[in-house]
Design an enzyme around this catalytic site. Structure first.
Site, short mmCIF file in Angstrom:
data_model
loop_
_atom_site.label_atom_id
_atom_site.label_comp_id
_atom_site.label_asym_id
_atom_site.label_seq_id
_atom_site.Cartn_x
_atom_site.Cartn_y
_atom_site.Cartn_z
CE1 TYR A 101 -3.56 2.46 0.84
CE2 TYR A 101 -1.80 3.64 1.70
CZ TYR A 101 -3.00 3.80 1.33
OH TYR A 101 -3.61 4.95 1.40
CD GLU A 189 -5.98 4.04 -1.41
OE1 GLU A 189 -6.08 4.44 -0.27
OE2 GLU A 189 -6.97 3.52 -1.69
#
Ligand code: GDP
Ligand code: MN
Length: 379
Positions: A101, A189
């Site tokens: 992530y 993101e």
């Protein structure tokens, strides 16, 4: 404003973040053609503005153009978390060995942008934060310097990135931060940033949330808005210059000022009611704006009562009251209305509203209690 995966990835690519080859399709035939062009195994990915598409069955691997067409057809018929799928991204499939992530957010508490990384990528970061917070690494970024090389390297080591990939990782982290700044995003993101079986880094997913207050600086990004994802009331409100957010309760709120609107919702809750919306009609409260706002509020069938909470300041209370009465003309409804009005010329304002058959109140407590009681009676 949220951007779709395909839009976000295209922006990331402009900043040097590697993304899979692929294109977006609006129907199964296009999906087939893209798959044929790529001439590889592909993933068909639903483009809806919610997370967890994978779990919901909105992401599938196709081995050939026939299968791509068939799966695209299936996915385009789906609704994911209530949102219809109108486009699919057809990307070349990658062999994912590890999921990382990587994101940048506006960190209000720290008053800066913060880069967040986790070796537990793939799943939603909120879930990781809740269950295994120790797996999350945060780096505060000084906007004067941007993301510094050593910070990106430190993050790479903290995430256990293979040392042959550290250079690529720092380029991706820097590119992601630059994309975040350039678009005035509140979130950028990559989840997952995939480590492939061939030991390469590639952004397998992408998400950008833009700051609505900065959109005026980005007419090109405004063009990317997907009106499908907004309710027609929200569109109408935005076009009329009203800030409107629909909620689940039954007391419609019409308030002049955002802070006052928040306080109004709190007090309604406090007295056992539930607001049906947040709505800031802004200063001035001209009759046409009031009318549009009221129509928007009343278009929600859950609304059993409307509470006006008006603060007469520079705009005098009687002026606002006249605007409300004028706005009410031509609207047929049996929904009871309560008006609380204070400030300059409040008394005259209240008289005008009482003459128009509205219940009036002097304090917010009184107004909220009356609205809660009226909504109960209407059930
Ligand atoms: P989300 O569920 O909405 O976040 O959608 P993602 O794009 O993150 O996809 C969910 C999951 O599907 C990823 O975490 C991967 O495990 C998997 N996935 C996505 N793209 C590919 C791909 O090209 N190849 C493979 N093997 N898996 C993929
Ligand atoms: Mn994802």
């Amino acid at each position: 404003m949220k951007l779709h995966e395909y839009q976000s990835k295209a922006i990331f690519a402009q900043y040097g973040v590697p993304i899979p080859n692929g294109k977006v399709a609006s129907n199964a035939d296009e999906a087939r053609q893209i798959a044929a062009q790529l001439n590889k195994r592909v993933v068909i990915k639903s483009q809806v503005l919610v997370g967890g598409r994978g779990k919901a069955g909105g992401i599938k691997v196709a081995n050939d153009p026939d299968e791509a067409e068939q799966l695209a057809d299936q996915i385009l018929a789906m609704k994911i978390k209530g949102l219809p799928v109108r486009k699919v991204l057809v990307d070349e499939a990658i062999h994912i060995a590890k999921e990382i992530y990587l994101g940048v957010v506006v960190d209000r508490a720290a008053k800066c942008a913060t880069m967040i990384g986790s070796a537990a990528g793939g799943m939603e970061i909120e879930e990781v934060a809740r269950t295994t917070p120790e797996k999350i690494v945060r780096i505060k970024i000084d906007s004067a310097y941007g993301l510094l090389e050593y910070q990106a390297r430190a993050l790479a080591f903290a995430l256990g990135i293979d040392k042959t990939l550290v250079r690529d990782f720092t380029a991706i982290a820097t590119g992601l931060y630059r994309a975040f700044v350039a678009t005035d995003a509140t979130l950028a993101e990559i989840n997952p940033l995939a480590v492939t079986a061939e030991n390469k880094l590639i952004a397998a997913d992408g998400k950008i949330v833009l700051d609505d207050n900065a959109l005026y600086r980005h007419p090109d990004l405004e063009q990317l808005r997907d009106i499908d994802e907004e309710s027609s009331e929200e569109q109408r409100a935005r076009n009329a210059g009203l800030s409107y957010v629909k909620l689940d309760g039954d007391i419609g709120c019409m308030v002049n000022g955002a802070g006052l609107a928040m306080a109004t919702m709190d007090v309604i809750k406090f007295y056992g009611g539930a607001p049906a919306n947040f709505l800031d009609i802004g200063g001035g409260a001209k009759a046409d704006k009031v009318k549009t706002a009221l129509e928007i509020i009343l278009s929600d069938p859950n609304v059993k009562c409307v509470l006006f909470n008006i603060f007469g300041g520079i705009t005098r209370g009687d002026e606002v009251a006249r605007g409300v009465v004028e706005g009410l003309k031509g609207i047929k409804t049996r929904v009871p209305m309560v008006a609380r009005i204070v400030g300059t010329n409040a008394e005259e304002g209240r008289r005008i509203l009482a003459d128009a058959n509205m219940m009036t109140a002097e304090t917010l407590e009184e107004g909220a209690q009356k609205a809660v009681a009226a909504a109960k009676r209407m059930q």
